[in-house]
Design an enzyme around this catalytic site. Structure first.
Site, PDB file in Angstrom:
ATOM      1  N   LYS A 144       7.677  34.334  35.561  1.00 18.41           N
ATOM      2  CA  LYS A 144       7.074  35.666  35.430  1.00 18.41           C
ATOM      3  C   LYS A 144       6.343  35.771  34.088  1.00 18.41           C
ATOM      4  CE  LYS A 144      11.618  37.518  34.142  1.00 18.41           C
ATOM      5  NZ  LYS A 144      11.806  38.780  33.452  1.00 18.41           N
ATOM      6  N   ARG A 190      20.262  48.044  35.534  1.00 20.23           N
ATOM      7  CA  ARG A 190      18.797  48.070  35.603  1.00 20.23           C
ATOM      8  C   ARG A 190      18.357  48.389  37.027  1.00 20.23           C
ATOM      9  NH1 ARG A 190      15.632  42.940  33.056  1.00 20.23           N
ATOM     10  NH2 ARG A 190      16.567  41.858  34.830  1.00 20.23           N
ATOM     11  N   HIS A 194      22.508  40.056  38.092  1.00 21.84           N
ATOM     12  CA  HIS A 194      22.008  39.581  36.798  1.00 21.84           C
ATOM     13  C   HIS A 194      22.995  40.004  35.710  1.00 21.84           C
ATOM     14  CE1 HIS A 194      18.893  37.993  34.223  1.00 21.84           C
ATOM     15  NE2 HIS A 194      18.762  39.103  33.549  1.00 21.84           N
ATOM     16  N   ARG A 254      18.659  30.973  38.144  1.00 20.36           N
ATOM     17  CA  ARG A 254      17.316  31.468  37.802  1.00 20.36           C
ATOM     18  C   ARG A 254      17.058  31.044  36.360  1.00 20.36           C
ATOM     19  NH1 ARG A 254      20.028  35.797  39.871  1.00 20.36           N
ATOM     20  NH2 ARG A 254      19.892  36.853  37.855  1.00 20.36           N
ATOM     21  N   TYR A 299      -8.013  42.913   3.668  1.00 19.59           N
ATOM     22  CA  TYR A 299      -7.981  44.379   3.662  1.00 19.59           C
ATOM     23  C   TYR A 299      -6.863  44.899   2.755  1.00 19.59           C
ATOM     24  CZ  TYR A 299     -10.938  44.529   7.873  1.00 19.59           C
ATOM     25  OH  TYR A 299     -11.955  44.417   8.762  1.00 19.59           O
ATOM     26  N   CYS A 320      -5.961  39.884   9.867  1.00 21.31           N
ATOM     27  CA  CYS A 320      -7.040  40.692  10.444  1.00 21.31           C
ATOM     28  C   CYS A 320      -7.030  40.533  11.971  1.00 21.31           C
ATOM     29  CB  CYS A 320      -8.388  40.253   9.888  1.00 21.31           C
ATOM     30  SG  CYS A 320      -8.451  40.210   8.089  1.00 21.31           S
ATOM     31  N   ASP A 365      -9.105  38.952  13.900  1.00 25.10           N
ATOM     32  CA  ASP A 365      -9.499  37.633  14.401  1.00 25.10           C
ATOM     33  C   ASP A 365      -9.272  36.508  13.399  1.00 25.10           C
ATOM     34  OD1 ASP A 365     -10.967  39.285  16.440  1.00 25.10           O
ATOM     35  OD2 ASP A 365     -12.171  39.693  14.663  1.00 25.10           O
TER      36      ASP A 365
END
Ligand code: PMH
Length: 376
Positions: free
Chosen positions: A40, A136, A166, A222, A268, A314, A316
């Site tokens: 997932k 859940r 689970h 799992r 910055y 930053c 990028d």
């Protein structure tokens, strides 16, 4: 590297590590317990299709995802093994799931009733989820179980092929709560077996439970986080019940290298000032890639040595302090091995005060995934 991207920032996924981790797990399990590879969230950020294909080659028998969309993506890639959607899918998804032979999770009578109003192109396979203490999703009581089995009996186009639960604390030192969940599961299972004579696949364990209690895993496990080579917690790591290899690494290359004078500031807000003459490198990765600003202060690897991130990250780009000048194009490793040095996922997670699961998921699709080490 034969990749067609124009920014030197990439995640490398070592498929031989996926192969290794599955085989390590399979060795611990009895032959009666199969492995469902959990892919997932795009394979925990590693790429679901590539991981799924390698996992199946390594011996996994089925796949698990959270969303119907994720299952459809695997089918589109010509993967034809059983796929279980672990999350709740709205009843309107049932015809599509049935059409593509995708198994859905259910636990509500209303859900079954609503599905009866749809025309299914083929029978729909379902696994029933029991909430034994995770809190859940799933049915919680014996009476709910009886009611739902009656409802199921009346609906011949829905095939029950599995039941599961689970655990909430399988990665913690103390097994008390896990034992409580197991007792609850056994009680529901007794009712189920008395009412339902048909064979089903029974599964309860995630990575932590499977590594620690491999003999108690019924028909399947799992297997998620540890397939990717990460330990579910420091407790499981310290127990050394399995030897894993981290599959994910993150790399970039220097695009600018400069010498700055004492007092010069970086990025910055000018939060970093050079103490003396220093070499500063820039790498093209930033918070727009999921390399978030809180990672300021982490080390990265260049020339096999640790170098700190300095100044604000930053969108990028990120700056690092180098110990000397390096050529443009020098490889910088943000997560993973470089020349004998290693920054593991747990170190990044610790810096962010989170769990390793979150880190590869957080590096977004702007960072291309490159695959290596594919095994036959
Ligand atoms: N089964 C279910 C139902 C899950 O939700 C998960 C992980 C797994 C198996 C695999 O667990 P593992 O990765 O520990 O092996 N789910 C989540 C989650 O919802 N948040 O973090 C992990």
């Amino acid at each position: 590297m034969k990749a067609s991207f124009y920014r030197d920032t990439w995640a490398e996924i070592d498929l031989s590590a996926i192969d290794h981790n599955i085989r390590q797990m399979a060795e611990k399990l009895p032959d009666t317990s199969d492995i469902i590879a959990i892919v997932k969230a795009d394979g925990y950020g590693h790429g679901s299709v590539a991981v799924a294909k390698q996992a199946l080659k390594a011996g996994a028998k089925a796949l698990g995802v959270a969303l119907l969309e994720e299952a459809l993506e695997l089918r589109k890639a010509q993967i034809d093994v059983p796929i279980l959607v672990l999350g709740w899918v709205p009843p309107r998804g049932a015809p599509v799931a049935a059409e593509h032979d995708i198994t859905l999770t259910f636990f509500q009578e209303e859900w079954l009733e609503e599905i009866s109003s749809y025309t299914l192109p083929k029978p729909l396979k379902v696994h029933m989820k029991w909430d034994t203490g995770m809190g859940r999703i799933g049915l919680r009581t014996e009476s709910e179980l009886r009611d739902i089995l009656y409802a199921l009996n009346k609906n011949p186009s829905i095939y029950l092929t599995g039941v599961f639960t689970h655990f909430a604390t399988a990665d913690e030192k103390d097994f008390t709560y896990l034992r409580k969940q197991q007792d609850c599961f056994e009680k529901l299972l007794a009712v189920f077996r008395e009412m339902w004579p048909h064979p089903v696949t029974i599964h309860t364990g995630n990575s932590a439970a499977s590594i620690r209690l491999p003999g108690e895993m019924y028909d399947a496990i799992r297997f998620g986080i540890s397939m990717y080579g990460l330990y579910p917690s420091s407790v499981v790591k310290s127990e050394q019940g399995i030897s894993l290899k981290q599959a994910f690494s993150l790399h970039s290359r220097l695009v600018n290298v400069k010498q700055v004078a004492a007092g010069d500031t970086i990025s910055y807000g000018r939060t970093y000032s050079a103490q003396e003459e220093e070499w500063i490198g820039t790498i093209p990765i930033g918070y727009g890639d999921g390399w978030i600003r809180k990672l300021q202060g982490m080390d990265v690897l260049a020339d096999g040595k640790r170098m700190p991130i300095v100044g604000r990250i930053c969108m990028d780009q990120t700056m690092i302090r180098l110990d000397q000048a390096y050529p443009i194009g020098t490889k910088v490793t943000l997560i993973g091995h470089q020349q004998g040095a290693f920054i593991d996922m747990d170190e990044v997670a610790a810096h962010l005060e989170t769990i390793n699961y979150e880190i590869p998921c957080m590096i977004n699709e702007r960072v291309p995934r490159i695959y290596s080490g594919s095994k036959r």
